[in-house]
Design an enzyme around this catalytic site. Structure first.
Site, mmCIF file in Angstrom:
data_model
loop_
_atom_site.group_PDB
_atom_site.id
_atom_site.type_symbol
_atom_site.label_atom_id
_atom_site.label_comp_id
_atom_site.label_asym_id
_atom_site.label_seq_id
_atom_site.Cartn_x
_atom_site.Cartn_y
_atom_site.Cartn_z
ATOM 1 N N CYS A 57 23.605 16.796 -11.912
ATOM 2 C CA CYS A 57 22.222 17.330 -11.393
ATOM 3 C C CYS A 57 22.322 18.346 -10.436
ATOM 4 C CB CYS A 57 21.663 15.954 -10.954
ATOM 5 S SG CYS A 57 21.252 14.693 -12.131
ATOM 6 N N GLU A 73 17.672 24.233 -17.078
ATOM 7 C CA GLU A 73 18.685 23.304 -16.750
ATOM 8 C C GLU A 73 19.769 23.142 -17.852
ATOM 9 O OE1 GLU A 73 19.849 19.565 -14.126
ATOM 10 O OE2 GLU A 73 18.196 19.336 -15.322
ATOM 11 N N LYS A 129 19.057 -0.969 -15.109
ATOM 12 C CA LYS A 129 19.049 -0.457 -16.213
ATOM 13 C C LYS A 129 19.717 0.814 -16.679
ATOM 14 C CE LYS A 129 17.314 1.488 -20.238
ATOM 15 N NZ LYS A 129 17.883 2.796 -20.814
ATOM 16 N N GLU A 189 15.530 11.059 -8.022
ATOM 17 C CA GLU A 189 16.441 12.241 -7.782
ATOM 18 C C GLU A 189 16.440 12.679 -9.508
ATOM 19 O OE1 GLU A 189 19.718 13.868 -9.052
ATOM 20 O OE2 GLU A 189 20.937 12.301 -7.774
#
Length: 474
Positions: free
Chosen positions: A283, A381, A176, A249
């Protein structure tokens, strides 16, 4: 499945995968905001059908054995290489990353390289007891059907990080892609499926409802997810229903610590790319930099020189190496955090505003000095082309700051190698790089701790994560 490698241009790739005229959802070029193509919009019934097909195909795929699966994965890598330029151009337009630098062509090359490395990785049975009376071995078998839910920042490469080990171990995979970047992933799957048997690798394109159904589906045996910590928590809740194994993750807010004695000019280029790779949308990018007071100004100045010499613009222009933010939501986050830092006393060293002359989603590469823990730009972040630089006087302060947030994906220490290694052992993150930041290798395990998720990818440990152990005792 075909033995001949097909070479397609970008138009032919799109024709294969996009929805029919008048159907689907328009996907816009991140730089120009023009329509690239129409992504299929599928629903829960499509997920159910895809999982059923993958489940039916899985025993036959596992039965082919390691050698045949390895050979087929090597051929998929060849097919990606044969179509690399068309894939890279589609990726550049959809995601925004330029063709050159550590960007679109790099990402496509990493896909084929990771496939080959993963295919070649050997996972031997392990003898756990052999004392003359008892002989026991640990073997690894396919877990079944893997649901792979990918992000929009490195959509193809992270997709391969999920797909390659799963297929290598005999699983089938339902993918997906992010609703922001589905076309590049679907195009890659189409190229791979020219080689693979039917229903071994299936893509399902849709919104979050589709992803939620895939994660919770009773016939999904393993979920691999890269994305936000908030969504990761929802997937954990879903796994209570289907007992799917998980590799997550999740978010990162990676800290870098520059020690006294480091050479500012020598490390500036690596610091820059650690933070600004993929225009900061990574990330494990360097997202907050702690610099010792003795060299603080020199590091800020050296980084400013690099930032101001780095070209930003449309990714299809060969000279550019920084691009736009991929979507408006992320652009708004970046703008908000910079404005908040400015309001809280942060010094804008360079940048600090939208680059509207380049396009709607471009934001100037930005350095913000003289901020501190507690400011939103440091604690949240940013996932964009902005780096806060924080002054410290005692390395104990910097270590405490690095460890104070919920994230623990990566970190880095810059300076004398021996001293840096000592400090690295005290930082709470899955990986700590010494005098570099963010580099990954197909044989070096990678994963986060704390709010950055759990489970390992890459190498032998990555193969184990998409398998189930079986003890043969006797």
């Amino acid at each position: 499945m075909s033995d001949s490698t097909q070479v397609l241009d970008e138009t032919a790739l799109l024709d294969r995968i996009q929805a029919a005229e008048g159907a689907g959802r328009d996907i816009l070029d991140a730089a120009t905001r023009e329509v690239i193509g129409r992504a299929p919009v599928q629903d829960i019934s499509d997920v159910d059908a895809a999982v059923a097909r993958a489940k039916a195909a899985q025993p036959g795929w596992e039965a082919r054995g390691h050698d045949e699966r390895i050979a087929l994965l090597m051929k998929t890598a060849d097919a990606i290489d044969a179509n690399a330029e068309a894939l890279a151009r589609l990726l550049s337009r959809e995601q925004g990353k330029p063709l050159n630098g550590p960007n679109a062509r790099f990402e496509v090359g990493a896909c084929s390289g990771w496939l080959r490395a993963t295919a070649a990785t050997v996972l031997e049975p392990q003898v756990v007891v052999d004392d003359g009376e008892v002989h026991a071995e640990m073997h690894y078998r396919a877990v079944g059907v893997v649901g792979a839910i990918g992000p929009w920042n490195w959509p193809m490469m992270i997709g391969i990080w999920q797909i390659a080990p799963a297929l290598r171990m005999g699983n089938t995979v339902v993918v997906k892609p992010s609703e922001n970047t589905p076309l590049s992933v679907l195009a890659m799957l189409s190229v791979m499926n020219d080689v693979l048997p039917a229903d071994v690798l299936i893509g399902v394109s849709g919104d979050r409802e589709v992803g939620a159904r895939l994660a919770a589906h009773p016939n999904i045996d393993k979920v691999m997810f890269t994305g936000s910590t908030a969504t990761g928590r929802k997937i954990i809740e879903s796994s209570a229903g289907n007992l799917a194994r998980l590799t997550l993750e999740l978010g990162g807010n990676d800290a870098g610590i520059v020690l006294p004695g480091a050479d500012p000019k020598a490390i500036a280029q690596d610091l820059f790319w650690g933070a600004f790779i993929n225009t900061g949308q990574t990330c494990a990018a360097l997202k907050r930099l702690y610099v010792h007071d003795s060299i603080y100004n020199e590091v800020v100045d050296a980084l400013k020189d690099v930032v101001e010499q780095t070209p930003m613009g449309n990714g299809l222009d060969e000279k550019n190496v920084l691009g736009p933010l991929q979507n408006k939501a992320q652009f708004d986050i970046v703008a908000r955090l910079v404005d908040d830092a400015r309001a809280n006393g942060g010094r804008i060293v360079t940048g600090g505003a939208p680059a509207s002359e380049l396009g709607e989603l471009f934001y100037q590469p930005t350095l913000v000095a003289d901020v501190a823990d507690g400011v939103a730009l440091v604690d949240e972040e940013q996932f964009g082309p902005v780096l806060p630089i924080i002054r410290y006087s005692d390395v104990e302060e910097a270590i405490a700051s690095a460890n104070q947030l919920e994230f623990g994906l990566g970190a880095s220490v810059w300076g004398d190698r021996d001293e840096a290694r000592k400090i690295a052992t005290r930082i709470q993150s899955g990986t700590v790089w010494i005098n570099s930041h963010g580099g990954v290798h197909p044989m070096i395990p990678f994963g986060g701790v704390k709010g950055s998720g759990y489970g390992l990818e890459f190498g032998v440990e990555g193969l184990k994560s998409v398998a189930v152990p079986q003890i043969i005792n006797g």
